[in-house]
Enzyme design. Structure first.
Site, PDB file in Angstrom:
ATOM      1  N   HIS A  63       0.940  -1.086  -0.135  1.00 15.77           N
ATOM      2  CA  HIS A  63      -0.001  -0.136  -0.048  1.00 15.77           C
ATOM      3  C   HIS A  63       0.782   1.427  -0.055  1.00 15.77           C
ATOM      4  O   HIS A  63       2.235   1.164   0.071  1.00 15.77           O
ATOM      5  CB  HIS A  63      -1.022  -0.129   1.272  1.00 15.77           C
ATOM      6  CG  HIS A  63      -0.470   0.439   2.565  1.00 15.77           C
ATOM      7  ND1 HIS A  63       0.478  -0.399   3.057  1.00 15.77           N
ATOM      8  CD2 HIS A  63      -0.397   1.639   3.246  1.00 15.77           C
ATOM      9  CE1 HIS A  63       1.096   0.231   4.187  1.00 15.77           C
ATOM     10  NE2 HIS A  63       0.301   1.338   4.437  1.00 15.77           N
ATOM     11  N   HIS A  65       1.779   5.636   0.819  1.00 19.68           N
ATOM     12  CA  HIS A  65       1.427   6.580   2.063  1.00 19.68           C
ATOM     13  C   HIS A  65       1.527   7.941   1.290  1.00 19.68           C
ATOM     14  O   HIS A  65       2.686   8.535   0.940  1.00 19.68           O
ATOM     15  CB  HIS A  65       2.825   6.499   2.934  1.00 19.68           C
ATOM     16  CG  HIS A  65       2.449   5.509   4.221  1.00 19.68           C
ATOM     17  ND1 HIS A  65       3.423   5.537   5.316  1.00 19.68           N
ATOM     18  CD2 HIS A  65       1.484   4.840   4.466  1.00 19.68           C
ATOM     19  CE1 HIS A  65       2.966   4.608   5.986  1.00 19.68           C
ATOM     20  NE2 HIS A  65       1.883   3.992   5.563  1.00 19.68           N
ATOM     21  N   ASP A  76      -0.436  -0.148  10.108  1.00 19.47           N
ATOM     22  CA  ASP A  76       0.341  -0.992   9.585  1.00 19.47           C
ATOM     23  C   ASP A  76       1.153  -2.178  10.114  1.00 19.47           C
ATOM     24  O   ASP A  76       0.906  -3.206   9.798  1.00 19.47           O
ATOM     25  CB  ASP A  76       1.527  -0.279   8.923  1.00 19.47           C
ATOM     26  CG  ASP A  76       1.049   0.856   7.945  1.00 19.47           C
ATOM     27  OD1 ASP A  76      -0.087   0.766   7.196  1.00 19.47           O
ATOM     28  OD2 ASP A  76       1.898   2.013   7.462  1.00 19.47           O
ATOM     29  N   CYS A 124     -11.411   2.435  21.802  1.00 20.29           N
ATOM     30  CA  CYS A 124     -11.805   1.969  23.232  1.00 20.29           C
ATOM     31  C   CYS A 124     -12.166   0.631  23.273  1.00 20.29           C
ATOM     32  O   CYS A 124     -12.048  -0.220  24.281  1.00 20.29           O
ATOM     33  CB  CYS A 124     -12.932   3.001  23.944  1.00 20.29           C
ATOM     34  SG  CYS A 124     -14.451   2.919  22.834  1.00 20.29           S
ATOM     35  N   HIS A 189     -18.492   5.007  24.703  1.00 24.34           N
ATOM     36  CA  HIS A 189     -17.036   4.899  25.276  1.00 24.34           C
ATOM     37  C   HIS A 189     -16.996   3.976  26.436  1.00 24.34           C
ATOM     38  O   HIS A 189     -17.988   3.754  27.281  1.00 24.34           O
ATOM     39  CB  HIS A 189     -16.528   6.434  25.688  1.00 24.34           C
ATOM     40  CG  HIS A 189     -15.109   6.454  26.272  1.00 24.34           C
ATOM     41  ND1 HIS A 189     -14.097   5.975  25.257  1.00 24.34           N
ATOM     42  CD2 HIS A 189     -14.535   6.543  27.408  1.00 24.34           C
ATOM     43  CE1 HIS A 189     -12.984   6.083  26.100  1.00 24.34           C
ATOM     44  NE2 HIS A 189     -13.098   6.447  27.297  1.00 24.34           N
ATOM     45  N   HIS A 214      -8.484   3.178  29.722  1.00 27.60           N
ATOM     46  CA  HIS A 214      -9.349   3.663  28.329  1.00 27.60           C
ATOM     47  C   HIS A 214      -8.412   4.263  27.226  1.00 27.60           C
ATOM     48  O   HIS A 214      -7.462   4.654  27.385  1.00 27.60           O
ATOM     49  CB  HIS A 214     -10.564   4.377  28.799  1.00 27.60           C
ATOM     50  CG  HIS A 214     -10.122   5.723  29.249  1.00 27.60           C
ATOM     51  ND1 HIS A 214     -11.181   6.820  29.217  1.00 27.60           N
ATOM     52  CD2 HIS A 214      -9.221   6.235  29.963  1.00 27.60           C
ATOM     53  CE1 HIS A 214     -10.689   8.046  29.649  1.00 27.60           C
ATOM     54  NE2 HIS A 214      -9.442   7.624  30.309  1.00 27.60           N
TER      55      HIS A 214
END
Length: 245
Positions: A63, A65, A76, A124, A189, A214
Site C-alpha cells: 500500500h 502513504h 500498519d 476504546c 465510550h 481507556h
C-alpha cells in the site's frame, strides 16, 4: 522481496488516495481501497482479496502513504502481524512514488498504555479486547465497526456486551467494563476498571488504584482516576461471566 514496478505506478495513479494491492505469485495484483477515508488509510476490498486468492498464492500486502514517509504506522504494524505476511509501503510525494520499505511480522504488540488512536484498530473497544486477552486470558473475539457509529444512533456496546458474555452489575471491581456516554445519543465510550491500577503485563508503570484504563478518540490510551467526570458519564458497569463469584 522484489517490488513490481506496477505497484508504484498504481500508487501514483491513486494519489492522493492510498493505493492497495497484493503480491500474487510474484506479480502485482491491484485492489480497490474500500476505506471510508481512503486518503488516510486503506481497506482492501474483500472481493478483490478473494479473487487474488483464487488466482494464486498471496505473498505480500502493498500500500502507499500519500505525502507521508514510508515509516510504518501503528495500524500498519498491527495489520502486518494479523496478516502474517510481509508488507510493502510506498511513499508518494505530490504524485511521485519514492523508495519503498518492507516490514515483516515479528510478534509486535502495541502497549496497553500509551498506544496511539486508530479507530477500528486501536480504540476504546480494542483496549478492552486486548486487556482481557493479555491480563485475564480471555479471548473475546474480534468485531468490525464503522467510525461514527454512535452518531448514527447504533447502540453498539449494549448490543455487544451481553453477546460477549457480560452482565450488568451495580458496582465495579477489577476487570469490569465501565460504559460511558460522552456527547452522544447512545453510550459510546468504555474502559476497564483497575482496582489496584496495576497491569501484570506492563509492570513498569506506577500503580494507579481505582482508575480506568481507556482510549479516548484521537488520544493515546491511558489510566485516569475513576471519579468526577468519568463517574458522571458512566451509564452502566459490566462483568464477564468468568469473573462471577
Amino acid at each position: 522481496m522484489r517490488l513490481p514496478v506496477a505497484a508504484k505506478r498504481h500508487a501514483e495513479r491513486e494519489y492522493p488516495r492510498e493505493s492497495c494491492g497484493l503480491l500474487v505469485d510474484g506479480k502485482y495484483w491491484p485492489c480497490r481501497n474500500a476505506a471510508q477515508t481512503p486518503d488516510e488509510h486503506f481497506v482492501i476490498d474483500p472481493a478483490d482479496y478473494k479473487a487474488a486468492m483464487r488466482a494464486g498464492e498471496v505473498q505480500a500486502v502493498i500500500h502507499s502513504h500519500p505525502d507521508y514517509p514510508a515509516a510504518p504506522s501503528v495500524a500498519d504494524r498491527i495489520g502486518c502481524e494479523e496478516s502474517g505476511l510481509p508488507w510493502a509501503i510506498i511513499p508518494v510525494e505530490q504524485g511521485k512514488a519514492g523508495k519503498h520499505v518492507w516490514i515483516k511480522p515479528v510478534g509486535w504488540q502495541a502497549p496497553l498504555i500509551g498506544r496511539e488512536f486508530v479507530h477500528g484498530v486501536h480504540d476504546c473497544l480494542s483496549i478492552i479486547l486486548d486487556f482481557y486477552q493479555r491480563e485475564m486470558g480471555i479471548d473475546l473475539g474480534t468485531y468490525d465497526r464503522e467510525d461514527g457509529w454512535w452518531d448514527q444512533g447504533k447502540d453498539y456496546y449494549r448490543e455487544l456486551l451481553p453477546k460477549a458474555g457480560f452482565r450488568a452489575v451495580t458496582a465495579p471491581r477489577h476487570g469490569d467494563v465501565v460504559l460511558m456516554q460522552i456527547r452522544s445519543p447512545v453510550p459510546n465510550h468504555a474502559g476497564i476498571y483497575l482496582e489496584t491500577g496495576v497491569l501484570a503485563t506492563e509492570p513498569e508503570h506506577y500503580p494507579a488504584p481505582q482508575s480506568i484504563l481507556h482510549h479516548l478518540y484521537g488520544r493515546d490510551s491511558k489510566r485516569d482516576p475513576y471519579g468526577g467526570y468519568w463517574l458522571e458519564k458512566t451509564v452502566s458497569v459490566w462483568r464477564h461471566e468468568t469473573q462471577d463469584d
